[in-house]
Design a protein around this motif. Structure first.
Motif, short mmCIF file in Angstrom:
data_model
loop_
_atom_site.label_atom_id
_atom_site.label_comp_id
_atom_site.label_asym_id
_atom_site.label_seq_id
_atom_site.Cartn_x
_atom_site.Cartn_y
_atom_site.Cartn_z
N THR A 35 0.84 -1.19 0.00
CA THR A 35 0.00 0.00 0.00
C THR A 35 0.87 1.24 0.00
O THR A 35 1.95 1.26 0.61
CB THR A 35 -0.94 0.03 1.21
OG1 THR A 35 -1.70 1.24 1.18
CG2 THR A 35 -0.18 -0.05 2.52
N TYR A 86 -5.48 -10.08 4.41
CA TYR A 86 -5.71 -10.85 3.20
C TYR A 86 -6.94 -11.74 3.35
O TYR A 86 -7.19 -12.30 4.43
CB TYR A 86 -4.50 -11.75 2.92
CG TYR A 86 -3.22 -11.00 2.62
CD1 TYR A 86 -2.79 -10.85 1.31
CD2 TYR A 86 -2.46 -10.47 3.64
CE1 TYR A 86 -1.60 -10.17 1.02
CE2 TYR A 86 -1.28 -9.78 3.36
CZ TYR A 86 -0.87 -9.64 2.06
OH TYR A 86 0.30 -8.95 1.77
N THR A 130 -8.39 -10.68 -2.07
CA THR A 130 -8.69 -9.30 -1.69
C THR A 130 -7.73 -8.88 -0.59
O THR A 130 -7.56 -9.61 0.40
CB THR A 130 -10.13 -9.16 -1.20
OG1 THR A 130 -11.03 -9.55 -2.25
CG2 THR A 130 -10.43 -7.71 -0.81
N THR A 189 -6.75 -5.64 1.97
CA THR A 189 -7.27 -4.39 2.54
C THR A 189 -6.23 -3.82 3.50
O THR A 189 -5.63 -4.56 4.29
CB THR A 189 -8.57 -4.65 3.30
OG1 THR A 189 -9.49 -5.34 2.45
CG2 THR A 189 -9.19 -3.35 3.78
N ASP A 190 -5.98 -2.48 3.39
CA ASP A 190 -5.07 -1.89 4.37
C ASP A 190 -5.85 -1.31 5.54
O ASP A 190 -7.09 -1.28 5.53
CB ASP A 190 -4.11 -0.87 3.72
CG ASP A 190 -4.79 0.42 3.30
OD1 ASP A 190 -5.92 0.69 3.74
OD2 ASP A 190 -4.17 1.18 2.52
N THR A 204 -8.75 0.96 2.55
CA THR A 204 -8.54 0.85 1.11
C THR A 204 -8.31 -0.61 0.75
O THR A 204 -7.58 -1.32 1.43
CB THR A 204 -7.33 1.69 0.67
OG1 THR A 204 -7.54 3.04 1.08
CG2 THR A 204 -7.16 1.64 -0.83
N ALA A 205 -8.94 -1.07 -0.34
CA ALA A 205 -8.85 -2.48 -0.73
C ALA A 205 -8.65 -2.61 -2.23
O ALA A 205 -8.95 -1.70 -3.02
CB ALA A 205 -10.10 -3.23 -0.29
N SER A 223 -8.53 -6.08 -5.34
CA SER A 223 -8.73 -7.51 -5.57
C SER A 223 -8.15 -7.92 -6.91
O SER A 223 -8.09 -7.12 -7.85
CB SER A 223 -10.22 -7.87 -5.53
OG SER A 223 -10.79 -7.59 -4.28
#
Length: 791
Positions: free
Chosen positions: A619, A628, A660, A662-663, A667-668, A670
């Motif tokens: 990220t 994850y 997928t 995601t931080d 924010t994500a 895929s």
């Protein structure tokens, strides 16, 4: 690069387990310099590429567009990313004494360094050079020996940063080891084979220069004991030849060869009226530049050996701008050397071509109607021909800078002059040729992104190469693809030249110094430039600090991103522009703000065979952690909290997997890919392939399976061979049906490492399947390493 002592890492520091860029999945690094030249008449000589400037043949093809520079002012209308390089990453200004002290210290520590790298007891390191950054970081470049023998392709760079963090850039990841260091093939036999190879390459008067030396060749797929022979002679276009031929010291087979001759007040024909460095000797002025370590400029008087006669004058006013005045070429030559010296010193603090304060020398008026210029490491000199009818000298500023920059490359990364690394070598000289032009900023030679536009070797007013759109020359590539390493290095340089233009100026239509450009991108997306000043700093740091002899396009992307992170910060606008420019030539992906996931190829795994797939995500939100999740994983596989997919598949079938990431800011991103689980059968027994001999076969026997094979049966083949175009590869089904996989395709590229898909639905799965391989031409050899069948 790798962390000491063993953990490899090719990435700069980054937030959260990142490779700072999505990895490039193209051609792997090869274990493996005139401004241009035509392809060889014999396909065997793809590795023999002198660095001469240009020759006749395909380079004179019609249909090239014009692009002549004028003195119009630089167009300020297109926006660029403005940034100031981090002062700490700039090269430190080292006096000769301080540089010598660094070399001495590094040499004293080679034993400890070798141990920390985990090298074997027979391996020793030899310090080639040490560079230092303003913040104290050192970069020590090493050559390697094994049992006292030079290891060709074993070079590496150790980076010691503030705080003790150490990483390594290395030319080969393979363990350097050979069964024995006693040759079974005599040096005389190797010498004979080397001379024969030179003759096959159309060299005139080939002869061995000294006795062949025993080496370990580590630039191939597997290190081997080998003889290195140097054959002197003359190439087909009149360029001197120093052909290095590598012969396997056990089998006597040719392994590799490469050419070591790299082919490129007074008033000059191209530079106009310029200041010259001269020295008064008695009552006569000599073209000896005392301000640049005594660089000397000679008139060869159409000779082809020696140094000729030093240019002299009685009044220190040299040349008159006309070709008929012999001093005119001397002015262009001397000025080109001075401008190149000044560029490297002013911009990078480099003290000469080798950074050792020693001057090269230049020779004008070489040969008779010689349409070339070349750099030679052996004489440490530049040589220029007078062109067609001795009336079109190849002495323009970008020619001088191009050829002398080959010397800089040789003294640093020493990019092997073949395959993708050869294209990068050639592009490096084009890049710095443009940069020298912009630095000199001559009214008579307005800076541009055109190569050889002044010398007009085609006679139709067109440049030799175009950096904004390389394909305009009719032969160069605009973008990377998997076949790039199999074409001539002067054309495989195209994508790197294109990258540098995109990084400097950006994509689309624009005018710079009166020259119109319109640069496309392979992905159709715009690239914003950062200016040539910062682009050149990134390329220079990547070349001198992170690249090695085997760096390919994927490696160059990693090296320039690391350099950009050092100079401007990871994920800075400049850093992101570097990734975007590479994406613009089809090398890797752009980096978006937020979460990025490296592309994941469709997977095929075997029932009951262990799986370990590390996904790669990061990220740009500094300090944000990653989580994850995955759907659709095959039975038996799980996803860890670090993105590792592992386990043992239990059930055959195909599923769609979505990963997928995601931080912690929410924010994500895929990615989706297909995962096929099937029964996979393999044979890993090595089978040597006779040179120009009978076909060999490797069997796989399948029992206990019902039904027929799939219409998308997959055959993975790994063959180590120095010329894949010699090969035919067939799959033979249980009932004797032959499926052609490879039929002399791939040209002069090395090796076969490829998965083929065939419709074998008429074949029963049970039975004996065979892979049949034949080498149909002489000289190049290899072996089948393994193959797999997924019916």
């Amino acid at each position: 690069m790798r962390r000491l002592p063993a953990q490899r890492d090719s990435r700069p520091p980054a937030p959260r387990r990142a490779a700072l860029s999505a990895p490039f999945t193209g051609r792997p690094s090869q274990k493996e310099k005139p401004l241009s030249r035509p392809p060889r008449s014999s396909h065997r000589r793809r590795y023999t590429a002198a660095l001469a400037l240009t020759t006749a043949g395909t380079l004179f093809a019609a249909g090239f567009q014009t692009g002549v520079a004028s003195a119009a002012p630089r167009d300020p209308g297109h926006a660029k990313i403005a940034a100031t390089p981090r002062a700490g990453a700039a090269p430190a200004k080292l006096s000769p004494a301080k540089h010598a002290a660094l070399l001495k210290s590094a040499t004293a520590a080679v034993g400890d360094t070798a141990k920390s790298l985990g090298l074997g007891a027979k391996e020793k390191l030899i310090v080639k050079d040490v560079a230092k950054d303003a913040d104290g970081t050192t970069h020590t470049r090493y050559e390697r020996t094994y049992a006292g023998l030079p290891v060709l392709g074993g070079d590496l760079v150790v980076h010691l940063r503030n705080g003790g963090r150490t990483t390594v850039s290395e030319a080969t990841k393979a363990t350097v080891r050979v069964p024995a260091v006693t040759a079974k093939v005599s040096s005389a036999t190797a010498a004979g084979k080397a001379v024969a190879a030179a003759k096959k390459a159309d060299a005139k008067h080939p002869k061995i220069d000294g006795a062949p030396r025993l080496v370990v060749w580590a630039a191939g797929a597997k290190p081997v004991l080998a003889w290195e022979s140097v054959v002197e002679g003359v190439q087909h276009d009149g360029t001197p030849s120093e052909l290095h031929v590598i012969t396997d010291a056990t089998s006597g087979k040719a392994v590799f060869d490469f050419e070591d001759v790299r082919t490129g007040t007074g008033t000059g024909q191209f530079s106009g009226t310029v200041p010259l460095g001269s020295t008064l000797s008695g009552s006569t002025y000599e073209l000896v530049d005392a301000d640049r370590a005594g660089h000397r400029t000679y008139d060869l008087n159409q000779g082809t050996s020696g140094t000729g006669t030093l240019f002299t004058d009685d009044n220190d006013v040299w040349g008159d701008g006309t070709q008929s005045n012999r001093q005119t070429a001397g002015v262009d030559v001397a000025f080109g050397a001075a401008a190149t010296w000044d560029y490297y010193k002013d911009v990078f603090g480099r003290n000469g071509i080798r950074n050792d304060g020693v001057a090269a020398y230049s020779r004008a008026h070489y040969g008779n109607a010689y349409v070339n210029a070349f750099w030679s490491d052996t004489c440490f000199c530049m040589t220029y021909g007078d062109g067609a009818s001795n009336t079109h000298p190849l002495t323009a500023l970008d020619v001088a800078a191009h050829e002398m920059s080959h010397g800089v490359t040789s003294a640093t990364a020493n990019l092997t002059y073949s395959g993708e690394s050869g294209g990068l070598n050639e592009a490096t000289s084009d890049i710095f040729a443009a940069a020298v032009e912009f630095h000199a900023d001559l009214p008579a030679d307005v800076p541009d992104y055109l190569v050889g536009e002044k010398i007009d070797i085609r006679g139709n007013g067109t440049p030799l190469r175009y950096m904004d759109k390389p394909s305009k020359d009719g032969s160069s590539r605009d973008s990377w693809d998997s076949s790039l390493g199999s074409i001539d290095v002067h054309y495989s340089s195209g994508p790197a030249n294109h990258f540098f233009y995109l990084l400097s100026e950006g994509s689309g239509a624009k005018t710079v110094n009166g020259v119109s450009y319109d640069s496309p991108t392979s992905d159709g997306k715009a690239v914003t430039g950062i200016g040539i000043e910062n682009a050149q700093r990134i390329w220079y740091r990547a070349l001198t600090t992170y690249m090695t002899s085997t760096t390919n396009y994927a490696g160059a992307r990693v090296a320039t991103l690391q350099a950009a992170a050092d100079l401007f910060g990871a994920y800075s606008d400049t850093y992101l522009a570097v990734a975007a420019a590479w994406a613009g030539i089809n090398v890797g992906d752009r980096i978006a703000l937020g979460v990025n996931i490296a592309p994941i190829a469709d997977q095929t795994s075997g029932v009951g065979q262990e799986v370990s797939l590390q996904t790669d995500a990061y990220t740009t939100n500094s300090g944000a952690g990653l989580t994850y999740a995955a759907t659709g994983l095959p039975d038996g596989l799980t996803l860890s909290d670090t993105g590792l997919i592992s386990g043992v598949p239990t059930t055959a079938g195909t599923s769609e997997v979505t990963l997928t990431v995601t931080d912690s800011t929410g924010t994500a991103a895929s990615v989706s890919f297909s995962w096929r689980v099937a029964h996979i059968y393999a044979n890993g027994t090595r089978v040597d392939i006779p040179d120009a001999g009978a076909a060999v076969e490797s069997p796989i026997v399948i029992t206990g399976q019902t039904g027929n094979a799939s219409a998308t049966t997959q055959v993975y083949v790994k063959i180590v061979h120095t010329y894949r175009g010699d090969l035919t590869v067939d799959l033979v089904g249980p009932d004797g049906t032959v499926y052609s996989l490879l039929n002399h395709s791939g040209g002069s590229a090395d090796n076969v490492d490829q998965t083929f898909t065939v419709d074998a639905s008429a074949q029963p799965v049970d039975g004996t399947w065979k892979l049949r391989v034949r080498d149909t031409a002489s000289i190049d050899v290899g072996y089948l390493q393994q193959w797999q069948l997924t019916p």
